[in-house]
Design a protein around this motif. Structure first.
Motif, mmCIF file in Angstrom:
data_model
loop_
_atom_site.group_PDB
_atom_site.id
_atom_site.type_symbol
_atom_site.label_atom_id
_atom_site.label_comp_id
_atom_site.label_asym_id
_atom_site.label_seq_id
_atom_site.Cartn_x
_atom_site.Cartn_y
_atom_site.Cartn_z
ATOM 1 N N ALA A 108 12.656 -7.059 52.069
ATOM 2 C CA ALA A 108 13.854 -6.720 51.305
ATOM 3 C C ALA A 108 14.640 -5.605 51.992
ATOM 4 N N ILE A 109 13.936 -4.636 52.515
ATOM 5 C CA ILE A 109 14.587 -3.545 53.246
ATOM 6 C C ILE A 109 15.317 -4.091 54.468
ATOM 7 N N PHE A 110 14.657 -4.979 55.186
ATOM 8 C CA PHE A 110 15.257 -5.601 56.367
ATOM 9 C C PHE A 110 16.552 -6.322 55.994
ATOM 10 N N PHE A 111 16.514 -7.060 54.903
ATOM 11 C CA PHE A 111 17.711 -7.769 54.450
ATOM 12 C C PHE A 111 18.835 -6.798 54.115
ATOM 13 N N LEU A 112 18.531 -5.746 53.361
ATOM 14 C CA LEU A 112 19.570 -4.811 52.940
ATOM 15 C C LEU A 112 20.205 -4.081 54.117
ATOM 16 N N CYS A 113 19.490 -3.978 55.217
ATOM 17 C CA CYS A 113 20.040 -3.340 56.410
ATOM 18 C C CYS A 113 20.807 -4.324 57.293
ATOM 19 N N SER A 114 20.705 -5.612 56.993
ATOM 20 C CA SER A 114 21.284 -6.638 57.859
ATOM 21 C C SER A 114 22.754 -6.881 57.545
ATOM 22 N N SER A 115 23.410 -7.617 58.446
ATOM 23 C CA SER A 115 24.819 -7.965 58.238
ATOM 24 C C SER A 115 24.987 -8.913 57.064
ATOM 25 N N GLU A 116 23.924 -9.640 56.709
ATOM 26 C CA GLU A 116 23.989 -10.530 55.549
ATOM 27 C C GLU A 116 24.203 -9.759 54.245
ATOM 28 N N ALA A 117 23.889 -8.466 54.259
ATOM 29 C CA ALA A 117 24.071 -7.621 53.072
ATOM 30 C C ALA A 117 25.248 -6.672 53.245
ATOM 31 N N SER A 118 26.222 -7.057 54.064
ATOM 32 C CA SER A 118 27.312 -6.146 54.427
ATOM 33 C C SER A 118 28.194 -5.736 53.254
ATOM 34 N N ALA A 119 28.159 -6.495 52.157
ATOM 35 C CA ALA A 119 28.970 -6.145 50.982
ATOM 36 C C ALA A 119 28.150 -5.466 49.900
ATOM 37 N N ILE A 120 26.901 -5.140 50.212
ATOM 38 C CA ILE A 120 26.008 -4.557 49.205
ATOM 39 C C ILE A 120 25.809 -3.076 49.489
ATOM 40 N N THR A 121 26.175 -2.242 48.539
ATOM 41 C CA THR A 121 25.901 -0.812 48.642
ATOM 42 C C THR A 121 25.796 -0.225 47.241
ATOM 43 N N GLY A 122 24.968 0.795 47.113
ATOM 44 C CA GLY A 122 24.800 1.474 45.831
ATOM 45 C C GLY A 122 23.856 0.781 44.864
ATOM 46 N N VAL A 123 23.089 -0.213 45.329
ATOM 47 C CA VAL A 123 22.191 -0.926 44.421
ATOM 48 C C VAL A 123 20.757 -0.411 44.574
ATOM 49 N N THR A 124 20.003 -0.549 43.495
ATOM 50 C CA THR A 124 18.560 -0.290 43.528
ATOM 51 C C THR A 124 17.882 -1.590 43.147
ATOM 52 N N LEU A 125 17.239 -2.222 44.105
ATOM 53 C CA LEU A 125 16.694 -3.571 43.959
ATOM 54 C C LEU A 125 15.212 -3.539 43.594
ATOM 55 N N PRO A 126 14.848 -4.002 42.388
ATOM 56 C CA PRO A 126 13.428 -4.094 42.042
ATOM 57 C C PRO A 126 12.736 -5.176 42.876
ATOM 58 N N ILE A 127 11.557 -4.870 43.360
ATOM 59 C CA ILE A 127 10.706 -5.831 44.063
ATOM 60 C C ILE A 127 9.346 -5.718 43.379
ATOM 61 N N ASP A 128 9.162 -6.463 42.310
ATOM 62 C CA ASP A 128 8.057 -6.153 41.399
ATOM 63 C C ASP A 128 7.266 -7.351 40.907
ATOM 64 N N CYS A 129 7.467 -8.521 41.520
ATOM 65 C CA CYS A 129 6.784 -9.746 41.086
ATOM 66 C C CYS A 129 7.042 -10.043 39.609
ATOM 67 N N GLY A 130 8.153 -9.553 39.094
ATOM 68 C CA GLY A 130 8.520 -9.832 37.710
ATOM 69 C C GLY A 130 7.841 -8.958 36.676
ATOM 70 N N TRP A 131 7.398 -7.760 37.074
ATOM 71 C CA TRP A 131 6.730 -6.862 36.122
ATOM 72 C C TRP A 131 7.720 -6.359 35.075
ATOM 73 N N LEU A 132 8.922 -5.986 35.488
ATOM 74 C CA LEU A 132 9.892 -5.449 34.538
ATOM 75 C C LEU A 132 10.239 -6.474 33.460
ATOM 76 N N VAL A 133 10.503 -7.703 33.873
ATOM 77 C CA VAL A 133 10.895 -8.701 32.875
ATOM 78 C C VAL A 133 9.719 -9.118 31.995
ATOM 79 N N THR A 134 8.523 -9.181 32.571
ATOM 80 C CA THR A 134 7.360 -9.615 31.799
ATOM 81 C C THR A 134 6.976 -8.603 30.737
ATOM 82 N N THR A 135 6.977 -7.329 31.097
ATOM 83 C CA THR A 135 6.610 -6.305 30.119
ATOM 84 C C THR A 135 7.645 -6.225 29.001
ATOM 85 N N ALA A 136 8.916 -6.423 29.331
ATOM 86 C CA ALA A 136 9.947 -6.431 28.290
ATOM 87 C C ALA A 136 9.795 -7.660 27.392
ATOM 88 N N TYR A 137 9.592 -8.807 28.003
ATOM 89 C CA TYR A 137 9.489 -10.072 27.270
ATOM 90 C C TYR A 137 8.271 -10.063 26.334
#
Length: 260
Positions: free
Chosen positions: A224-253
């Motif tokens: 994910a870090i590699f992607f965010l540093c790449s040109s493919e993510a050139s329009a992405i800034t200021g985001v905080t991307l969860p990489i959690d195998c769905g822990w946030l959504v599962t605990t809420a659900y």
């Protein structure tokens, strides 16, 4: 992205997510500077990568020391020039503790290393990136960025890093520098494994509360870090991307009052 001319600096690159990130960029052909307090482990990682034909070097850095960070950044900038990416992976963990029982010295150290260390390193390299007119910075947040945790100093710091990420993105975006963060979930790093082995973490609780029923791997975060540093993510800034195998959504659900 074309990486053979890319220079990437990774703090905390001697182990865990930082090590996986250094390996990911090196495998893609980037020149990588590994910075870490653990010189022995850092030199081992660099030796392995160099033996595999990668252009990787190690510099010691103590994120608790402004002077150490200044010397680290100065040496990198003088020897290799302005990095294309800075990954602020260096930091320390905390075990669960009650608020009234927490040692305030531990709180201070967590804030000093995890938050101030990230800020000082970002300023040291970000100034050069802004002057050049391009660059990418990645900060390391956490699930505790979004949810309350008994890791008080750690959680407060990681929540603060999300705001720091957004501030830097807003200020430095006009100068061509993108700033994002990743928020890894329970990641099976050596530090996490040690806590599992000591009984301080329950692996079954992590797995059962994750939608994908597994831990995050260091490589998951590195990709994910590699992607965010790449040109493919050139329009992405200021985001905080969860990489959690769905822990946030599962605990809420699963905590919702009505279940199907």
């Amino acid at each position: 992205m074309s990486t053979n001319s890319h220079l990437v600096v990774v703090t905390g690159g001697a182990s865990g997510i930082g090590e996986a990130t250094a390996r990911r960029f090196a495998a893609a052909g980037s020149r990588v500077v590994v910075g870490d307090l653990n010189a022995d482990r850092g030199q081992l990682v660099v030796s392995e990568l160099r033996e595999a034909g990668h252009d990787v070097v190690f510099y010691p850095v103590d994120l608790a020391s402004d002077e150490s960070i200044k010397q680290f950044a100065g040496a990198v900038l003088e020897s290799y020039g302005v990095p294309d990416a800075l990954v602020n992976s260096g930091g320390i963990l905390q075990n669960a503790v009650r608020l009234l029982e927490m040692d305030l010295a531990e709180f201070d150290r967590l804030m000093n290393v995890n938050v101030r260390g990230t800020l000082v390193a970002s300023r040291a390299f970000g100034a050069a990136m802004c002057e050049r007119g391009r660059g990418s910075i990645i900060n390391l947040c956490s699930l505790t960025t979004f949810r309350a945790s008994a890791q008080i100093g750690y959680g407060v710091g990681k929540a603060g890093l999300k705001m720091l990420t957004e501030i830097m993105a807003a200020e430095w975006g006009p100068k061509g520098v993108r700033v994002n963060a990743v928020a890894p979930g329970y990641t099976l790093t050596p530090a996490m494994q040690a806590r599992i082995d000591s009984g301080e973490r329950d692996p079954d609780a992590v797995i059962q509360n994750s939608a994908l029923r597994r831990f995050v791997s260091p490589a998951d975060a590195a990709n994910a870090i590699f992607f965010l540093c790449s040109s493919e993510a050139s329009a992405i800034t200021g985001v905080t991307l969860p990489i959690d195998c769905g822990w946030l959504v599962t605990t809420a659900y699963s905590s919702y009052a009505a279940q199907p």
